[in-house]
Design a protein around this motif. Structure first.
Motif, mmCIF file in Angstrom:
data_model
loop_
_atom_site.group_PDB
_atom_site.id
_atom_site.type_symbol
_atom_site.label_atom_id
_atom_site.label_comp_id
_atom_site.label_asym_id
_atom_site.label_seq_id
_atom_site.Cartn_x
_atom_site.Cartn_y
_atom_site.Cartn_z
ATOM 1 N N LEU A 95 24.103 48.754 43.300
ATOM 2 C CA LEU A 95 24.574 47.874 44.357
ATOM 3 C C LEU A 95 23.461 46.867 44.595
ATOM 4 O O LEU A 95 22.321 47.248 44.863
ATOM 5 C CB LEU A 95 24.880 48.653 45.634
ATOM 6 N N ARG A 96 23.812 45.597 44.454
ATOM 7 C CA ARG A 96 22.804 44.547 44.559
ATOM 8 C C ARG A 96 23.333 43.395 45.406
ATOM 9 O O ARG A 96 24.523 43.320 45.699
ATOM 10 C CB ARG A 96 22.406 44.046 43.172
ATOM 11 N N LEU A 97 22.420 42.501 45.787
ATOM 12 C CA LEU A 97 22.809 41.330 46.550
ATOM 13 C C LEU A 97 23.782 40.476 45.741
ATOM 14 O O LEU A 97 23.626 40.340 44.531
ATOM 15 C CB LEU A 97 21.586 40.496 46.919
ATOM 16 N N VAL A 98 24.761 39.921 46.414
ATOM 17 C CA VAL A 98 25.691 38.998 45.774
ATOM 18 C C VAL A 98 24.988 37.650 45.633
ATOM 19 O O VAL A 98 24.378 37.152 46.584
ATOM 20 C CB VAL A 98 26.981 38.830 46.616
ATOM 21 N N GLU A 99 25.057 37.070 44.446
ATOM 22 C CA GLU A 99 24.426 35.785 44.150
ATOM 23 C C GLU A 99 25.503 34.723 43.940
ATOM 24 O O GLU A 99 26.641 35.037 43.604
ATOM 25 C CB GLU A 99 23.570 35.891 42.874
ATOM 26 N N GLU A 100 25.112 33.479 44.091
ATOM 27 C CA GLU A 100 26.056 32.375 43.859
ATOM 28 C C GLU A 100 26.622 32.417 42.440
ATOM 29 O O GLU A 100 27.762 32.023 42.206
ATOM 30 C CB GLU A 100 25.341 31.049 44.123
ATOM 31 N N THR A 101 25.832 32.935 41.510
ATOM 32 C CA THR A 101 26.283 33.028 40.112
ATOM 33 C C THR A 101 27.396 34.064 39.928
ATOM 34 O O THR A 101 27.987 34.142 38.856
ATOM 35 C CB THR A 101 25.100 33.383 39.189
ATOM 36 N N ASP A 102 27.703 34.845 40.952
ATOM 37 C CA ASP A 102 28.786 35.830 40.899
ATOM 38 C C ASP A 102 30.131 35.223 41.310
ATOM 39 O O ASP A 102 31.116 35.938 41.468
ATOM 40 C CB ASP A 102 28.474 37.013 41.823
ATOM 41 N N ALA A 103 30.179 33.902 41.468
ATOM 42 C CA ALA A 103 31.382 33.254 42.006
ATOM 43 C C ALA A 103 32.635 33.545 41.179
ATOM 44 O O ALA A 103 33.715 33.751 41.749
ATOM 45 C CB ALA A 103 31.156 31.750 42.140
ATOM 46 N N GLY A 104 32.540 33.577 39.873
ATOM 47 C CA GLY A 104 33.710 33.865 39.035
ATOM 48 C C GLY A 104 34.276 35.239 39.321
ATOM 49 O O GLY A 104 35.496 35.413 39.452
ATOM 50 N N PHE A 105 33.389 36.221 39.427
ATOM 51 C CA PHE A 105 33.831 37.574 39.754
ATOM 52 C C PHE A 105 34.439 37.636 41.153
ATOM 53 O O PHE A 105 35.483 38.246 41.358
ATOM 54 C CB PHE A 105 32.666 38.569 39.650
ATOM 55 N N ILE A 106 33.797 36.991 42.119
ATOM 56 C CA ILE A 106 34.291 36.999 43.501
ATOM 57 C C ILE A 106 35.686 36.374 43.563
ATOM 58 O O ILE A 106 36.583 36.893 44.234
ATOM 59 C CB ILE A 106 33.296 36.283 44.440
ATOM 60 N N MET A 107 35.891 35.294 42.843
ATOM 61 C CA MET A 107 37.207 34.656 42.828
ATOM 62 C C MET A 107 38.258 35.624 42.276
ATOM 63 O O MET A 107 39.352 35.748 42.820
ATOM 64 C CB MET A 107 37.175 33.374 42.004
ATOM 65 N N LYS A 108 37.906 36.343 41.227
ATOM 66 C CA LYS A 108 38.839 37.313 40.634
ATOM 67 C C LYS A 108 39.143 38.443 41.623
ATOM 68 O O LYS A 108 40.301 38.778 41.875
ATOM 69 C CB LYS A 108 38.243 37.877 39.340
ATOM 70 N N LEU A 109 38.107 39.042 42.218
ATOM 71 C CA LEU A 109 38.285 40.175 43.121
ATOM 72 C C LEU A 109 39.107 39.794 44.350
ATOM 73 O O LEU A 109 40.022 40.521 44.749
ATOM 74 C CB LEU A 109 36.934 40.734 43.557
ATOM 75 N N LEU A 110 38.805 38.663 44.958
ATOM 76 C CA LEU A 110 39.465 38.273 46.200
ATOM 77 C C LEU A 110 40.904 37.811 46.000
ATOM 78 O O LEU A 110 41.628 37.595 46.967
ATOM 79 C CB LEU A 110 38.667 37.195 46.933
ATOM 80 N N ASN A 111 41.319 37.708 44.734
ATOM 81 C CA ASN A 111 42.708 37.366 44.437
ATOM 82 C C ASN A 111 43.473 38.513 43.789
ATOM 83 O O ASN A 111 44.604 38.324 43.341
ATOM 84 C CB ASN A 111 42.764 36.098 43.580
ATOM 85 N N GLU A 112 42.866 39.684 43.753
ATOM 86 C CA GLU A 112 43.569 40.875 43.261
ATOM 87 C C GLU A 112 44.690 41.224 44.236
ATOM 88 O O GLU A 112 44.532 41.065 45.458
ATOM 89 C CB GLU A 112 42.598 42.063 43.183
ATOM 90 N N PRO A 113 45.810 41.749 43.738
ATOM 91 C CA PRO A 113 46.919 42.118 44.632
ATOM 92 C C PRO A 113 46.501 43.062 45.757
ATOM 93 O O PRO A 113 46.922 42.888 46.900
ATOM 94 C CB PRO A 113 47.928 42.772 43.687
ATOM 95 N N GLY A 114 45.652 44.040 45.466
ATOM 96 C CA GLY A 114 45.221 44.988 46.496
ATOM 97 C C GLY A 114 44.398 44.319 47.587
ATOM 98 O O GLY A 114 44.536 44.639 48.762
ATOM 99 N N TRP A 115 43.514 43.391 47.198
ATOM 100 C CA TRP A 115 42.718 42.662 48.191
ATOM 101 C C TRP A 115 43.655 41.850 49.085
ATOM 102 O O TRP A 115 43.557 41.891 50.312
ATOM 103 C CB TRP A 115 41.701 41.742 47.510
#
Length: 168
Positions: free
Chosen positions: A11-31
């Motif tokens: 578990l690590r700090l979220v970085e700006e470079t994680d934006a692609g992953f964040i976009m994917k996660l926050l648009n998952e049906p469960g989210w």
């Protein structure tokens, strides 16, 4: 920067470079169903979410949501961490795992490490909120020894949520 780890996860700090992953996660049906639509449609939206959400909370509170990645391949699989939310007296734990990685024990492992971290930094009580129909989150919270304390409606919302708690 790594915050904590388990046998399988970092578990690590979220970085700006994680934006692609964040976009994917926050648009998952469960989210979208259980957490809500945050309006993250572009990489720039995701960068804004990171800077105004997790990164701002790290600065303000000293904790926040952490990117959860597998040790074996450094693949990001979710978010898990501590949130100081308006409308809740205590710090709450939040978690979300990509659907491809659910039912493998990752959410429990990350949440257990997050609760241990909360205790280590001197937090005396952690709460959790979930929608009434989110059975998998309710089961996970109970597996973490959190007790259903009742129901709460957050400011600027109308949905009544289940509220769990755990004292250290």
């Amino acid at each position: 920067m790594k915050v904590t780890e388990t046998s399988r996860l970092v578990l690590r700090l979220v970085e700006e470079t994680d934006a692609g992953f964040i976009m994917k996660l926050l648009n998952e049906p469960g989210w979208l169903q259980y957490i809500g639509d945050k309006g993250i449609r572009t990489i720039d939206d995701a960068k804004g979410y990171i800077m105004n959400g997790p990164r701002a909370m790290y600065e303000r509170e000293g904790f926040g949501l952490y990117l959860t990645e597998r040790k074996e391949d450094h693949a990001p699989i979710g978010l898990c961490g501590l949130i100081k939310r308006e409308g809740l007296e205590d710090v709450d734990i939040g978690f979300a795992i990509l659907s491809d990685h659910q039912s493998q024990g990752y959410a429990y492992e990350a949440a257990r490490a997050t609760l241990d971290l909360a205790k280590d930094i001197g937090i005396k009580c952690v709460v959790a909120i979930t929608t009434k129909d989110n059975e998998s989150s309710s089961k996970l919270l109970e597996k973490l020894d959190m007790q259903l304390e009742g129901y709460v409606t957050l400011p600027n919302d109308t949905e009544e949520l289940k509220k769990y708690g755990l004292n250290f």
